[in-house]
Design a protein around this motif. Sequence first.
Motif, PDB file in Angstrom:
ATOM      1  N   GLY A   8      34.453  32.835 -36.520  1.00  8.21           N
ATOM      2  CA  GLY A   8      33.458  33.596 -35.777  1.00  8.21           C
ATOM      3  C   GLY A   8      32.546  32.670 -34.995  1.00  8.21           C
ATOM      4  O   GLY A   8      32.778  31.466 -34.929  1.00  8.21           O
ATOM      5  N   ARG A   9      31.497  33.235 -34.420  1.00 12.09           N
ATOM      6  CA  ARG A   9      30.572  32.461 -33.606  1.00 12.09           C
ATOM      7  C   ARG A   9      29.273  32.210 -34.358  1.00 12.09           C
ATOM      8  O   ARG A   9      28.869  32.993 -35.220  1.00 12.09           O
ATOM      9  CB  ARG A   9      30.249  33.209 -32.310  1.00 12.09           C
ATOM     10  N   ALA A  10      28.609  31.112 -34.020  1.00  6.25           N
ATOM     11  CA  ALA A  10      27.284  30.809 -34.549  1.00  6.25           C
ATOM     12  C   ALA A  10      26.390  30.434 -33.381  1.00  6.25           C
ATOM     13  O   ALA A  10      26.740  29.575 -32.564  1.00  6.25           O
ATOM     14  CB  ALA A  10      27.340  29.665 -35.555  1.00  6.25           C
ATOM     15  N   ILE A  11      25.237  31.104 -33.279  1.00  7.92           N
ATOM     16  CA  ILE A  11      24.356  30.944 -32.127  1.00  7.92           C
ATOM     17  C   ILE A  11      22.921  30.783 -32.595  1.00  7.92           C
ATOM     18  O   ILE A  11      22.458  31.520 -33.469  1.00  7.92           O
ATOM     19  CB  ILE A  11      24.447  32.169 -31.202  1.00  7.92           C
ATOM     20  N   ASP A  12      22.222  29.790 -32.046  1.00  6.11           N
ATOM     21  CA  ASP A  12      20.772  29.748 -32.188  1.00  6.11           C
ATOM     22  C   ASP A  12      20.176  29.808 -30.790  1.00  6.11           C
ATOM     23  O   ASP A  12      20.780  29.322 -29.832  1.00  6.11           O
ATOM     24  CB  ASP A  12      20.314  28.482 -32.928  1.00  6.11           C
ATOM     25  N   PHE A  13      19.014  30.425 -30.661  1.00  3.47           N
ATOM     26  CA  PHE A  13      18.456  30.615 -29.332  1.00  3.47           C
ATOM     27  C   PHE A  13      16.941  30.632 -29.379  1.00  3.47           C
ATOM     28  O   PHE A  13      16.335  30.826 -30.432  1.00  3.47           O
ATOM     29  CB  PHE A  13      18.978  31.920 -28.707  1.00  3.47           C
ATOM     30  N   VAL A  14      16.360  30.408 -28.210  1.00  2.76           N
ATOM     31  CA  VAL A  14      14.916  30.523 -28.021  1.00  2.76           C
ATOM     32  C   VAL A  14      14.671  31.758 -27.165  1.00  2.76           C
ATOM     33  O   VAL A  14      15.283  31.928 -26.104  1.00  2.76           O
ATOM     34  CB  VAL A  14      14.339  29.276 -27.340  1.00  2.76           C
ATOM     35  N   VAL A  15      13.779  32.611 -27.624  1.00  2.17           N
ATOM     36  CA  VAL A  15      13.521  33.867 -26.928  1.00  2.17           C
ATOM     37  C   VAL A  15      12.983  33.613 -25.523  1.00  2.17           C
ATOM     38  O   VAL A  15      12.259  32.644 -25.279  1.00  2.17           O
ATOM     39  CB  VAL A  15      12.540  34.734 -27.747  1.00  2.17           C
ATOM     40  N   GLU A  16      13.338  34.488 -24.590  1.00  4.16           N
ATOM     41  CA  GLU A  16      12.888  34.384 -23.210  1.00  4.16           C
ATOM     42  C   GLU A  16      12.197  35.675 -22.791  1.00  4.16           C
ATOM     43  O   GLU A  16      12.577  36.766 -23.234  1.00  4.16           O
ATOM     44  CB  GLU A  16      14.076  34.114 -22.278  1.00  4.16           C
ATOM     45  N   ALA A  17      11.209  35.530 -21.939  1.00  2.00           N
ATOM     46  CA  ALA A  17      10.528  36.713 -21.412  1.00  2.00           C
ATOM     47  C   ALA A  17      11.489  37.510 -20.537  1.00  2.00           C
ATOM     48  O   ALA A  17      12.292  36.935 -19.798  1.00  2.00           O
ATOM     49  CB  ALA A  17       9.305  36.293 -20.606  1.00  2.00           C
ATOM     50  N   ASP A  18      11.406  38.831 -20.627  1.00  2.00           N
ATOM     51  CA  ASP A  18      12.276  39.698 -19.835  1.00  2.00           C
ATOM     52  C   ASP A  18      11.578  41.040 -19.663  1.00  2.00           C
ATOM     53  O   ASP A  18      11.412  41.786 -20.628  1.00  2.00           O
ATOM     54  CB  ASP A  18      13.624  39.876 -20.532  1.00  2.00           C
ATOM     55  N   ARG A  19      11.157  41.343 -18.442  1.00  2.00           N
ATOM     56  CA  ARG A  19      10.387  42.561 -18.193  1.00  2.00           C
ATOM     57  C   ARG A  19      11.175  43.817 -18.528  1.00  2.00           C
ATOM     58  O   ARG A  19      10.644  44.746 -19.139  1.00  2.00           O
ATOM     59  CB  ARG A  19       9.918  42.605 -16.732  1.00  2.00           C
ATOM     60  N   ALA A  20      12.447  43.856 -18.145  1.00  2.00           N
ATOM     61  CA  ALA A  20      13.248  45.055 -18.401  1.00  2.00           C
ATOM     62  C   ALA A  20      13.394  45.300 -19.903  1.00  2.00           C
ATOM     63  O   ALA A  20      13.305  46.440 -20.374  1.00  2.00           O
ATOM     64  CB  ALA A  20      14.619  44.921 -17.748  1.00  2.00           C
ATOM     65  N   GLN A  21      13.605  44.250 -20.668  1.00  2.00           N
ATOM     66  CA  GLN A  21      13.748  44.399 -22.120  1.00  2.00           C
ATOM     67  C   GLN A  21      12.423  44.801 -22.759  1.00  2.00           C
ATOM     68  O   GLN A  21      12.396  45.651 -23.665  1.00  2.00           O
ATOM     69  CB  GLN A  21      14.269  43.106 -22.729  1.00  2.00           C
ATOM     70  N   LEU A  22      11.326  44.222 -22.297  1.00  2.69           N
ATOM     71  CA  LEU A  22      10.013  44.629 -22.808  1.00  2.69           C
ATOM     72  C   LEU A  22       9.785  46.121 -22.565  1.00  2.69           C
ATOM     73  O   LEU A  22       9.255  46.833 -23.426  1.00  2.69           O
ATOM     74  CB  LEU A  22       8.907  43.817 -22.133  1.00  2.69           C
ATOM     75  N   SER A  23      10.190  46.587 -21.399  1.00  3.60           N
ATOM     76  CA  SER A  23      10.016  48.004 -21.072  1.00  3.60           C
ATOM     77  C   SER A  23      10.865  48.893 -21.970  1.00  3.60           C
ATOM     78  O   SER A  23      10.425  49.962 -22.397  1.00  3.60           O
ATOM     79  CB  SER A  23      10.370  48.246 -19.601  1.00  3.60           C
ATOM     80  N   GLU A  24      12.089  48.463 -22.265  1.00  2.00           N
ATOM     81  CA  GLU A  24      12.945  49.216 -23.187  1.00  2.00           C
ATOM     82  C   GLU A  24      12.316  49.298 -24.574  1.00  2.00           C
ATOM     83  O   GLU A  24      12.327  50.346 -25.229  1.00  2.00           O
ATOM     84  CB  GLU A  24      14.319  48.547 -23.283  1.00  2.00           C
ATOM     85  N   ILE A  25      11.770  48.184 -25.023  1.00  3.74           N
ATOM     86  CA  ILE A  25      11.182  48.113 -26.367  1.00  3.74           C
ATOM     87  C   ILE A  25       9.948  48.995 -26.459  1.00  3.74           C
ATOM     88  O   ILE A  25       9.789  49.788 -27.397  1.00  3.74           O
ATOM     89  CB  ILE A  25      10.852  46.648 -26.708  1.00  3.74           C
ATOM     90  N   VAL A  26       9.037  48.873 -25.488  1.00  3.63           N
ATOM     91  CA  VAL A  26       7.787  49.643 -25.568  1.00  3.63           C
ATOM     92  C   VAL A  26       8.047  51.130 -25.363  1.00  3.63           C
ATOM     93  O   VAL A  26       7.304  51.975 -25.899  1.00  3.63           O
ATOM     94  CB  VAL A  26       6.752  49.105 -24.565  1.00  3.63           C
TER      95      VAL A  26
END
Length: 305
Positions: free
Chosen positions: A246-264
């Motif tokens: 399988g895959r293993a991924i680590d990441f640093v979060v990035e700002a994203d206006r569209a995703q923020l709008s979906e969440i709120v």
Amino acid sequence: MRAIVVTDEAAGTAGMSLTERPAPSPAINDVIVRVHASGFVRDELDWPSTWADRTGRDRTPPIPGHELAGVVTELGYGTTGLEVGQRVFGLADWHRDGALADYVALEARNLAVLPEEVDFTVGASLPISGLTAWQGLFQHGRLTSGQSVLAHGAGGALGALVTQLAREAGAHVVGTGRAADREKVLDLGAHEFVDLDHDALSDVGAVDLVFDTIGGDVQKTSAALIKPGGTLVSVIGPVEARPTDGRAIDFVVEADRAQLSEIVQRVRDGRLRTNIGTVTNLDDAVATLNSTERRRGKTIIAVRP
């Protein structure tokens, strides 16, 4: 303006103090936000970006607190997409001063509109936890309906959102935590709960996605549970234990206006609940952030009542 600064990198939160700093000015494509509430993540004092700008120049003493909610008061040259007077929330740039202050300057693209139905305290609790959960599950984890998710730390600020978003997406969710978190995690929508202090994690069986917030032996055991083609998503740094097929991924979060709008939107509609712990004001923030008590949920500083 009032601002909390950190004068000593080695001292961590013990090096914090409330002081007066010049109010920021907007650069091109920036906005100035009058901060109403800010979230604080203790780990940010360990991030290199807290102490140096993008060219590597020291910027001590920095203002921490990169999650924020407030009102736009000024637009920089060329700024589009937002207006003065709008309620907003989002992420301040990692390499610039944060929002434990009366005002903060940040790029407009890092912000989304905060609906009137969502208060500033809730708005400030969303950006890092919400975006990390969203990006980990859907961008990096490629989660689809019918899959299974093992969500570690499901009773925490991040894990609570992972659990709810995964459940909404049609996944079978197994949440982990301490015994005291059981009822909370199940109430958030987890189908099963694993007490990491007393239950055998290996009994969970095969899963499609592991959302790891712990690492160490827990990550090692979790990696062995991942189905062929599944994914281990880590938010604690480079992955040490990888799934066999399988895959293993680590990441640093990035700002994203569209995703923020979906969440709120989900928060406004009642489909998503944030996990807010301690709420304090700017005058008492230094003492609160230096407390040794276990934090249950996101710590929020109410900058402006």
